[in-house]
Design a protein around this motif. Structure first.
Motif, mmCIF file in Angstrom:
data_model
loop_
_atom_site.group_PDB
_atom_site.id
_atom_site.type_symbol
_atom_site.label_atom_id
_atom_site.label_comp_id
_atom_site.label_asym_id
_atom_site.label_seq_id
_atom_site.Cartn_x
_atom_site.Cartn_y
_atom_site.Cartn_z
ATOM 1 N N VAL A 20 18.435 9.900 66.146
ATOM 2 C CA VAL A 20 19.852 10.296 66.141
ATOM 3 C C VAL A 20 20.492 9.888 67.466
ATOM 4 O O VAL A 20 19.872 10.029 68.521
ATOM 5 C CB VAL A 20 19.953 11.831 65.946
ATOM 6 C CG1 VAL A 20 21.389 12.275 66.002
ATOM 7 C CG2 VAL A 20 19.317 12.236 64.643
ATOM 8 N N SER A 21 21.730 9.413 67.410
ATOM 9 C CA SER A 21 22.400 8.939 68.623
ATOM 10 C C SER A 21 22.673 10.112 69.578
ATOM 11 O O SER A 21 22.838 11.259 69.127
ATOM 12 C CB SER A 21 23.733 8.277 68.263
ATOM 13 O OG SER A 21 24.636 9.254 67.809
ATOM 14 N N PRO A 22 22.722 9.832 70.886
ATOM 15 C CA PRO A 22 23.019 10.904 71.856
ATOM 16 C C PRO A 22 24.355 11.604 71.542
ATOM 17 O O PRO A 22 24.482 12.811 71.717
ATOM 18 C CB PRO A 22 23.092 10.155 73.194
ATOM 19 C CG PRO A 22 22.293 8.909 72.970
ATOM 20 C CD PRO A 22 22.461 8.548 71.540
ATOM 21 N N HIS A 23 25.313 10.820 71.059
ATOM 22 C CA HIS A 23 26.637 11.391 70.710
ATOM 23 C C HIS A 23 26.481 12.483 69.645
ATOM 24 O O HIS A 23 27.017 13.584 69.781
ATOM 25 C CB HIS A 23 27.545 10.265 70.198
ATOM 26 C CG HIS A 23 28.848 10.752 69.627
ATOM 27 N ND1 HIS A 23 30.018 10.754 70.352
ATOM 28 C CD2 HIS A 23 29.161 11.250 68.396
ATOM 29 C CE1 HIS A 23 30.991 11.238 69.586
ATOM 30 N NE2 HIS A 23 30.489 11.543 68.394
ATOM 31 N N LEU A 24 25.722 12.163 68.602
ATOM 32 C CA LEU A 24 25.555 13.126 67.513
ATOM 33 C C LEU A 24 24.726 14.323 67.975
ATOM 34 O O LEU A 24 25.026 15.470 67.618
ATOM 35 C CB LEU A 24 24.892 12.435 66.298
ATOM 36 C CG LEU A 24 24.693 13.294 65.058
ATOM 37 C CD1 LEU A 24 25.996 13.920 64.584
ATOM 38 C CD2 LEU A 24 24.085 12.479 63.923
ATOM 39 N N GLN A 25 23.689 14.038 68.785
ATOM 40 C CA GLN A 25 22.880 15.142 69.318
ATOM 41 C C GLN A 25 23.758 16.122 70.087
ATOM 42 O O GLN A 25 23.693 17.338 69.899
ATOM 43 C CB GLN A 25 21.813 14.592 70.267
ATOM 44 C CG GLN A 25 20.621 13.975 69.575
ATOM 45 C CD GLN A 25 19.558 13.555 70.583
ATOM 46 O OE1 GLN A 25 19.269 14.279 71.528
ATOM 47 N NE2 GLN A 25 18.995 12.380 70.378
ATOM 48 N N GLN A 26 24.609 15.564 70.939
ATOM 49 C CA GLN A 26 25.499 16.387 71.756
ATOM 50 C C GLN A 26 26.445 17.212 70.879
ATOM 51 O O GLN A 26 26.658 18.402 71.113
ATOM 52 C CB GLN A 26 26.309 15.461 72.683
ATOM 53 C CG GLN A 26 27.192 16.185 73.687
ATOM 54 C CD GLN A 26 26.356 16.950 74.708
ATOM 55 O OE1 GLN A 26 25.297 16.480 75.133
ATOM 56 N NE2 GLN A 26 26.810 18.150 75.050
ATOM 57 N N ALA A 27 26.991 16.546 69.848
ATOM 58 C CA ALA A 27 27.935 17.232 68.946
ATOM 59 C C ALA A 27 27.243 18.380 68.220
ATOM 60 O O ALA A 27 27.785 19.490 68.136
ATOM 61 C CB ALA A 27 28.504 16.231 67.939
ATOM 62 N N LEU A 28 26.043 18.132 67.705
ATOM 63 C CA LEU A 28 25.336 19.171 66.946
ATOM 64 C C LEU A 28 24.928 20.334 67.848
ATOM 65 O O LEU A 28 24.991 21.499 67.426
ATOM 66 C CB LEU A 28 24.100 18.568 66.256
ATOM 67 C CG LEU A 28 24.416 17.566 65.127
ATOM 68 C CD1 LEU A 28 23.142 16.876 64.638
ATOM 69 C CD2 LEU A 28 25.116 18.267 63.959
ATOM 70 N N LYS A 29 24.552 20.024 69.088
ATOM 71 C CA LYS A 29 24.206 21.100 70.033
ATOM 72 C C LYS A 29 25.445 21.949 70.335
ATOM 73 O O LYS A 29 25.356 23.159 70.455
ATOM 74 C CB LYS A 29 23.666 20.497 71.335
ATOM 75 C CG LYS A 29 22.207 20.069 71.248
ATOM 76 C CD LYS A 29 21.813 19.389 72.552
ATOM 77 C CE LYS A 29 20.505 18.647 72.381
ATOM 78 N NZ LYS A 29 20.243 17.748 73.524
ATOM 79 N N SER A 30 26.582 21.274 70.463
ATOM 80 C CA SER A 30 27.824 22.000 70.769
ATOM 81 C C SER A 30 28.242 22.924 69.628
ATOM 82 O O SER A 30 28.927 23.923 69.851
ATOM 83 C CB SER A 30 28.961 21.016 71.043
ATOM 84 O OG SER A 30 28.595 20.147 72.077
#
Lengths: 327, 306
Positions: free
Chosen positions: B108-118
């Protein structure tokens, strides 16, 4: 005059007339909360904690048009979220309630902003009769003009009971839900006939647009308040939490159907009309006096079909039955 | 001068705009359907939501779209599949959860990881797939995607309206002049407008199965009010067109264009306002023409009792 000059002047007049015509029938917008609509779409009435700002000094005369025998009082309520007017029908026969309202209004008008709320129950009514250009439910809507008839699209009309907030000494005026007449002369109020009002109601177009949590209804200013008409139930009326809702055909005096479709009829609990509905069966006919309101059940249904896309629709309406004639 | 002919000219113009707007609507729907504009906009929106560039090979966006829950929504066309025009938030959340679960954090892209964590602030560094939060995130983004699509459609509508205006040579000024000088034509148009209004606005009333159970009324399913009738086509041909114009164009091209340009511009802009707008306007103008003075209770606000 030269033909060219004549045409230019005419073309200008055409444009002015077209814009003038549009300007004489402008659109008014009310934004409502979906949660409020879902709570009230199948309820006949609302119980609101109302801060009364102003009241008429005496009920209207009984005659025709605006001489409808009502007592108007205006105010605001967190339960409604819009400036509104409440009206007691046949108010000349409800002296106790009228005295209470006038007393509260007089006290509030001189309270220097420390106004007290009262509990008001009655049929809720959205109708673009005295609309503002834009009102938002729960928003900071100006209360203008600051008198008994501010710009409003919401009413509690007719009122079925009123009393002090939280108190048990409510004044019931459910017995006022009868055909309007002068208590002294017994002269009947002259309402609009079905053949005039219903084709007009059926032709009103509105623009509706929903968001995730609310929706906007835009419509022109509407006319024809009280209507005198006959109904024929197409099925037994359905009991809801605060009265009855019936599906009925609107028919002329000689039984001919006035409209192609059925209309929802609203009967507030405790009124003569609601009592009649408790035993009425499909096919039963009644001669009634009613006032129109926006049918929020149908609005909710249409919004469910269109999602967040703006659409045009015939403005869905239903009739609050104010009184059932004994004939 | 009587006000009625002026009103009838306004009715004639509104009626013409309405018919052209209906044709524009049909053409726009056809073009956007053939081009699958809705599906493409949805895919573009999904890519942005999931943080992927256009052309990313086998990214999360493609995996979500290929997930059986979503793929079943797509229309099979020959050997390929057509993008669905709409994905319910519930299905999207389930498909994304499934894809992220099978790919793991590395896929998973870092962007999506960040979004899901948020979306699940209390979960620390691990990715917790909160269905409700994902659905809300998706819905909020799709509101913006709807805005993109609407803007795209508006530009298509304006283009089609301009092309249609030129094809039919609908010059508003010339049309107003014709209607003004030809009372018989005016009457014909007013009568045709009445027939059009009788068909009702683009949407018809709701019916009820029982007092609290609504359903769509039958006319809603016919969608006939969006079609231009053969009689209306014939009338449109009488009102506008190219008859005699090529000769005038050949004599004085610059002058001819100058005369018509303003009228074309008005028509194209008017038609782009859409059929519902012109239906409402026509309805109002016709009501004004046919109604008498308003009832007494509407002419004056009740006097304040204060």
């Amino acid at each position: 005059m030269k033909p060219k000059m004549h045409f230019r002047r005419t073309a200008l007049l055409v444009l002015l007339a077209a814009f003038g015509a549009l300007a004489t029938d402008p659109q008014f917008e009310v934004q409502l909360k979906k949660s409020w609509i879902e709570a009230y779409k199948d309820r006949t009435s609302i119980e609101a904690s109302m801060v009364i700002h102003h009241s008429h000094k005496k009920p209207n005369k009984v005659g025709r048009g605006s001489e409808d025998g009502d007592l108007h009082f205006s105010g605001e309520s967190d339960d409604v979220g819009l400036p509104f007017v409440a009206e007691i029908v046949n108010a000349a026969s409800e002296s106790k309630a009228v005295a209470f309202i006038k007393s509260v209004a007089a006290t509030n008008e001189t309270s220097g902003g420390n106004e007290k709320a009262v509990a008001v129950t009655g049929a809720w009514r959205f109708w673009f009769e005295h609309p503002s250009k834009l009102q938002i439910q729960g928003g900071n809507n100006p209360f203008t003009p600051d008198h008994t008839n501010p710009n409003h699209s919401f009413e509690i009309h007719p009122v079925s009971s009123i009393g002090p907030s939280g108190g048990s000494s409510r004044i019931d005026v459910e017995d006022s839900f009868v055909p309007v007449q002068d208590p002294k002369t017994h002269a009947r109020f002259e309402a609009y006939p079905a053949e005039t009002a219903f084709p007009y109601f059926d032709g009103i177009t509105a623009r509706i647009k929903a968001s995730r949590t609310g929706l906007s209804i835009r419509a022109p200013q509407l006319r024809y308040n009280y209507v005198d008409f006959h109904i024929e139930l197409t099925q037994k009326a359905k009991q809801v939490s605060d009265g009855y809702i019936a599906l009925a055909r609107v028919v002329s005096e000689d039984g001919e159907q006035v409209l192609p479709s059925t209309v929802r009829m609203i009967f507030v609990r405790g009124t003569e009309g609601a009592k009649a509905m408790s035993t009425a069966a499909a096919g039963d006919g009644f001669h009634v006096l009613g006032i129109p309101r926006v049918n929020l059940n149908a609005v909710s249904f249409l919004v469910g079909q269109h999602g967040t896309t703006e659409f045009s629709a015939r403005l869905p309406y239903e009739m609050i039955v104010v009184g059932v004639f004994s004939d | 001068m009587s006000a009625l002919p002026i009103l009838e000219v306004a009715i004639g113009l509104s009626f013409t705009y309405l018919l052209l707007a209906l044709i524009t609507t049909t053409a726009t729907e056809w073009i956007t359907r053939v081009a699958n504009a809705r599906g493409k906009t949805l895919k573009q929106g999904l890519r942005q939501l999931l943080g992927e560039e256009e052309g990313t090979a086998r990214g999360v966006t493609d995996a979500v779209l290929d997930h059986p829950l979503i793929a079943s929504l797509a229309q099979v066309k020959g050997k390929g599949r057509r993008m669905p025009s709409y994905i319910p938030s519930e299905l999207f959340a389930k498909a994304l959860t499934s894809v992220v679960g099978s790919r793991g954090k590395e896929g998973v892209s870092p962007h999506l990881q960040q979004a899901l964590k948020s979306l699940t602030p209390g979960a620390g560094e691990s990715i917790v797939m909160d269905q409700t939060a994902i659905e809300r995130w998706y819905d909020q983004h799709m509101d913006r995607v709807s805005g993109w699509y609407k803007r795209h459609t508006q530009s298509v509508v304006l283009t089609i309206a301009a092309v249609l205006t030129l094809l039919t040579n609908t010059d508003s000024v010339t049309l107003a002049r014709r209607l003004w000088s030809d009372s018989a034509l005016r009457q014909t148009v007013v009568e045709a407008a009445k027939v059009r209004l009788q068909q009702g606005p683009p949407l018809n009333p709701v019916e009820y199965i029982d007092p609290t159970t609504p359903r769509a009324s039958k006319p809603l399913l016919q969608e006939s009010s969006n079609e231009v009738l053969p009689e209306e086509h014939a009338l449109l041909e009488r009102l506008v067109g190219w008859s005699g114009e090529p000769d005038r164009l050949a004599k004085d091209p610059a002058g001819w264009i100058a005369v018509h340009l303003f009228g074309w511009l008005i028509t194209a802009l008017a038609v782009s306002l859409g059929a519902p707008f012109w239906f409402d306007t026509l309805n109002r103008l016709t009501n004004i023409r046919s109604s008498g003075p308003p009832p007494k209770e509407q002419t004056a606000m009740p006097a304040p009792a204060k």
